[in-house]
Design a protein around this motif. Structure first.
Motif, short mmCIF file in Angstrom:
data_model
loop_
_atom_site.label_atom_id
_atom_site.label_comp_id
_atom_site.label_asym_id
_atom_site.label_seq_id
_atom_site.Cartn_x
_atom_site.Cartn_y
_atom_site.Cartn_z
N ARG A 122 0.83 -1.21 0.00
CA ARG A 122 0.00 0.00 0.00
C ARG A 122 0.86 1.26 0.00
N LYS A 123 1.92 1.23 0.82
CA LYS A 123 2.83 2.37 0.86
C LYS A 123 3.51 2.56 -0.49
N SER B 228 1.42 4.23 -3.09
CA SER B 228 1.11 5.65 -2.82
C SER B 228 2.19 6.59 -3.31
#
Length: 530
Positions: A394-395, A398
């Protein structure tokens, strides 16, 4: 520059200073010079034995400062702000120039003092490199001992023009008298082995009279350290031979999953391992590489230096190293654009284009870290999906300057003969080949066991790991193994420690049973003679 807590700690340390210290400073009009001026002006009042002198010599790097004794030419310099991992190097330099005892044995000190020649070392580092301080501190100590040795520590991120001109693409990189000398983590003893050409022969001769150990552990990582501690506590003659104590832990940035230790760093953890081992009666032999194991009633471990060590039982804990891609150009451009430690070498690629090969936790963490430094990151994953934890994925998703190539096989790392300028990959779904223009490739595809020297001696898995049973027993009686070098799954520090203890206990049990068998055989022989 320094917060109140750090100032208080430093002031406490500087109470140990017994001799005057002069800090000579070379500054210009840059913001970094202003920061350096602020730093030394904060340090000076913390001890009445420290004086700061502004210098105007035209040939010195700016900003930089040197630490020395008043009236003598300083031999320890910092070109850049020694903060981050290098703050310890600064503190130690102040203490040692100020008369605090050196933590070296007398033989090593004498060997440094006896070096014949003039040695000017230039060490390029990054402040995020956990391997750099050991090299900096080793060379600083050598400069203190021998007046013909000079050492300057250079922040590669600050002196980018030098990094480009000298094509420094990995840290730590050391130049000696203007020529490339060594790269990577290096201790005082390892430096001496390169500088003192007769050191290897002397080391081998010094090992000639070593006794037969009850247990000899090969490897000084977490598994080897645990094995040594458990053996020593049994009261048996224990030895450890290692190329570098700490093993791969030395290259680990952060450790946050070792039970009871909330957070630590690899080098700090490795130092604690060695200190723990040395609280027992253990013969630690470092900077020695094992080349062959000759099994027998008394096992022999042959070293690269030519020395031979003997033991009734052996525990193999030689660990693992970074796995290579195996693509053309990888070895040719290693440390010239191909790197394996994003924490250490990442700052050298500031503003440049890089690729990370590997989609596991290590690869995704590397891509995330590098994204904050470089221009853009291309993550290349061989499979059809990333293997990293979802929170890391997820990081990664982003970040605007990261792209991910799935189902892609790295086929070649290309360059201009001097450094990397691209990477070629195969789209495994379409068969199409493409080339990415870039300046750096960070390889993060797991580990390979250090077992080449054991082929044909002990049974190895198809992955090259030593096959062991529940007690760490190998296919050779009296030879045990533990840690990342074995078939035990999940390569973790905490597991290696447990496996090291278990293998040591297994080896001790073997020794006890062997002693009983010897006594029974002796009784039978006596009865037969009677």
């Amino acid at each position: 520059m320094l917060d109140a807590n750090l100032k208080a700690q430093l002031q406490t340390y500087l109470q140990k200073v017994t001799r005057p210290i002069e800090i000579a400073v070379w500054l210009d009009d840059s913001p970094k010079s202003a920061e350096m001026k602020a730093l030394v002006e904060e340090i000076a009042p913390l001890s009445d034995k420290i004086a700061v002198v502004a210098r105007t010599d035209a040939d010195e790097r700016r900003p930089s400062f040197a630490i020395g004794t008043p009236g003598e030419a300083p031999r320890i310099r910092f070109a850049g702000l020694p903060m981050g991992h290098e703050f310890t190097s600064l503190v130690l330099a102040l203490l040692q120039v100020g008369g605090h005892p050196l933590k070296l044995d007398d033989d090593t000190i004498e060997q440094v003092r006896a070096l014949d020649g003039d040695f000017r070392f230039e060490t390029y580092i990054s402040l995020s490199c956990q391997n750099c301080p050991e090299v900096v501190q080793a060379l600083n100590v050598m400069a203190l001992i021998n007046p013909r040795i000079q050492q300057v520590t250079i922040d590669g991120a600050l002196f980018q023009s030098e990094v480009e001109a000298r094509q420094v693409m990995a840290v730590p990189t050391v130049f000696l008298n203007g020529e490339s000398f060594t790269q990577g983590r290096t201790s005082v003893k390892e430096l001496l082995a390169k500088l003192d050409t007769g050191a290897t022969a002397r080391a081998a001769k010094a090992l000639e009279n070593k006794p037969v150990y009850d247990m000899l552990i090969v490897g000084g990582g977490p598994a080897g350290a645990a094995a040594a501690i458990y053996a020593a506590r049994k009261g048996i003659a224990t030895g450890v031979v290692a190329e570098r104590f700490g093993g791969q832990v030395l290259d680990t940035m952060a450790i946050e999953n070792f039970v009871s230790v909330t957070h630590t760093e690899g080098p700090k953890f490795a130092t604690a391992l060695e200190q723990h081992v040395k609280t027992y009666d253990v013969d630690v032999i470092d900077t020695q590489r094992a080349e062959a194991l000759i099994p027998g009633k008394i096992h022999e471990v042959h070293l690269a230096s030519g020395a031979v060590l003997k033991a009734r039982a052996v525990v193999l804990a030689t660990g693992a190293r970074w796995r290579e891609i195996g693509a053309p150009g990888e070895r040719e451009y290693r440390n010239r654009g191909v790197a394996y430690c994003p924490h250490c070498d990442g700052p050298l690629f500031k503003g440049k284009r890089v690729a990370v090969v590997g989609g596991g936790n290590s690869g995704v963490e590397a891509a995330i870290d590098l994204a904050g430094i470089v221009k853009d990151v291309t993550l290349i994953e061989y499979g059809t999906q990333l293997r990293a934890d979802e929170v890391l994925q997820r990081k990664l998703r982003s970040l605007p300057n990261v792209r991910v190539l799935m189902n892609a096989q790295t086929t070649e790392i290309v360059g201009d003969g001097q450094k990397v300028n691209g990477l070629t990959y195969l789209n495994r779904a379409t068969g199409e080949r493409s080339t990415i223009a870039l300046e750096g490739v960070f390889v993060q595809i797991g580990l390979v066991p250090n077992t080449e020297w054991l082929k044909g001696t002990v049974s190895l898995s198809r992955h090259g790991e030593i096959e062991v049973d529940a007690k760490g027993t190998t296919s050779v009686p009296g030879v045990f193994a533990a840690g990342d070098v074995t078939t035990v799954p999940f390569k973790q520090i905490v597991i290696a420690v447990g496996e090291g203890a278990k293998a040591s206990l297994g080896a001790f049990e073997h020794l006890m049973l062997s002693s009983v068998d010897d006594e029974v055989d002796a009784e039978r022989n006596e009865a037969a003679v009677a």
